[in-house]
Design a protein around this motif. Structure first.
Motif: not given
Length: 505
Positions: A161-163, A452-454, A461-467
């Motif tokens: 998972e990557i944020l 979810t911030m995804q 894909g479904t494993h990168i998030y951002g804030v």
């Protein structure tokens, strides 16, 4: 064992790692997850926003909302109280620690200390936490749904998972001036202002918001004696935050009323409806109808407004300013309920006024800015249209809609962080955009699932998030720590839940 990689070690990245560690420890997931924090600077916890050594760069939010823990907003005020509180020279305003405004570097020390403490505790539980000081330049998706993060030092990290927490990326505008020593493309780090601007230079500052105010404060606090001219399309300065704001009770512009409106009228809230309700609340609090026309500030001399704002702030602020702060916990919900067209309309019609009220400057700095305007050292010019550089005179020419031309020896781009993805000067974001791992939002930043911030994109894909600022188009208040730590807590819970399920989702 899953590896959660956080790219960016400023306030958002630090808050995310802290919350993830808390969830991992309390869930006893010691053997299921490990963490990697990637930060390009030599120290973590600070970032651009809270790494400035300039003591006149103050927080724009009172201490009681700055806790780095999602459900403990007063934690920073408590930390401050235990370290000298109001007696410290880097604490301004307010009658107590809760209502004080501290230097940004002091807050950076707080975040860095809490991060170090939580990492130490996690390691005692056997949780692996790696800190890598390098810049992430690219991400590749692998066939097994893992991801590889490439770094500028030639190494790479494999992630489950990557944020993305890139902080406040500087804008890539005015690239034609990039090689000029007379041009400073971002106010931070501040040593570039000190090193490249002579004390008697006439300095032009692009931007009149908080970034512009910080630039002025840096110059004058380091003994600048030359003229300073600030430019922006609207020529509006931020309003002034009172040390202790007056309490405003909302009766009309409430989530309950807006939800009823949606249910009964079968449409999302419009800008006109929102503004009418705002006006009703202000008039109810005032007990009369204010002179709304007199509040129009665009392209008008700023000093009378600033002096009036200072007077009002000394008495607890005016109703309009305090109403915008009373709405802070509702704005993200309201923004999410609005149609994209109405969101664009809000930015066009009311964006400048909302920004001036919602992102106001501390009273301590406002008094200094007013003094500079009175003595003529500082000037604010509206409706700038075109900027040129004359290589013969080595000066910038800033042209306005009125036909006037202003000259400046040095030019600082203090327009603030870039809003749109394609305008962000960040090699990783540029590459993710090219590969369609990020999808630009029309109003700025990347498209995400706000729950979810995804990140949502064609190929990411479904494993990168951002804030944080990366999602400035979809969410409001992404410059506020209290808001970001709340969204981060929700996101962290989702990531840990995903990891603890069997298989990948």
């Amino acid at each position: 064992m899953k590896n959660v990689v956080i790219i960016g070690g400023g306030a958002c990245g630090s808050a995310a790692l802290i919350e993830l560690l808390i969830l991992t420890i309390t869930g006893k997931l010691y053997k299921k997850v490990r963490f990697t924090l990637i930060e390009r600077s030599a120290r973590v916890g600070y970032g651009v926003a809270f790494g400035t050594e300039q003591r006149s760069h103050l927080l724009n939010t009172q201490a009681d909302l700055m806790g780095i823990y999602a459900y403990e907003p007063g934690h920073f005020a408590e930390w401050l109280r235990n370290r000298g509180g109001k007696e410290r020279s880097d604490v301004k305003g307010g009658s107590d620690e809760e209502s004080a405004y501290t230097s940004r570097i002091l807050y950076g020390h707080y975040v860095a200390g809490e991060l170090e403490k939580n990492i130490g505790k996690a390691r005692k539980h056997g949780i692996s936490v790696d800190l890598i000081h390098a810049e992430a330049t690219e991400i590749d998706r692998l066939e097994n749904e893992q991801l590889t993060v490439m770094l500028d030092n030639g190494s790479s990290v494999t992630a489950d998972e990557i944020l993305l927490a890139p902080g406040t990326p500087k804008p890539n505008s005015f690239k034609e001036f990039g090689a000029l020593r007379e041009y400073i493309d971002f106010p931070w780090p501040v040593h570039r202002l000190r090193e490249r601007i002579e004390k008697k230079d006439h300095v032009g500052i692009l931007g009149t918001s908080l970034s512009g105010i910080d630039t002025v404060m840096t110059l004058v606090d380091n003994g600048h004696r030359g003229k300073i001219t600030m430019f922006s399309p609207d020529g509006m300065l931020p309003r002034v935050q009172p040390d202790e704001a007056g309490n405003i009770e909302k009766h009309h512009l409430t989530l309950q009323n807006l939800h009823r409106l949606k249910r009964q009228k079968d449409h999302s809230p419009t800008v006109k409806e929102l503004f009418r309700l705002f006006i009703k609340d202000v008039e109810a609090a005032e007990g009369k109808k204010p002179d709304w026309k007199a509040m129009k500030r665009r392209a008008r001399p700023p000093l009378p407004f600033l002096e009036d704002d200072i007077r009002l702030a000394e008495k607890g602020g005016d109703t309009v300013l305090n109403m915008t702060y009373a709405l802070r916990y509702d704005t993200s919900v309201i923004w999410g309920w609005m149609d994209p067209g109405e969101q664009q309309m809000f930015r066009k019609w009311l964006g400048s006024y909302w920004k001036a009220n919602r992102h106001a400057m501390p009273l301590y700095n406002a008094r200094k800015i007013a003094a500079l305007l009175r003595e003529g050292t500082l000037e604010v010019v509206a409706e700038n249209e075109k900027v040129e550089f004359d290589r013969g005179s080595r000066q910038f020419r800033i042209h306005t809609a009125s036909g006037r031309t202003h000259n400046a020896d040095k030019l600082v781009n203090a327009t603030g962080s870039a809003g749109k993805l394609e305008e962000m000067d960040n090699i990783l974001l540029e590459n993710l955009l090219k590969k369609k791992y990020l999808q630009p939002h029309p109003l700025g930043g990347a498209v995400i699932d706000p729950h979810t911030m995804q990140c949502i994109s064609e190929k990411g894909g479904t494993h990168i998030y951002g804030v944080g600022h990366l999602v400035n188009g979809m969410l409001m208040d992404v410059n506020a720590v209290w808001f970001n730590v709340r969204t981060i807590a929700r996101m962290a819970t989702g990531i840990i839940s995903k990891i603890t399920r069997n298989g990948r989702s």
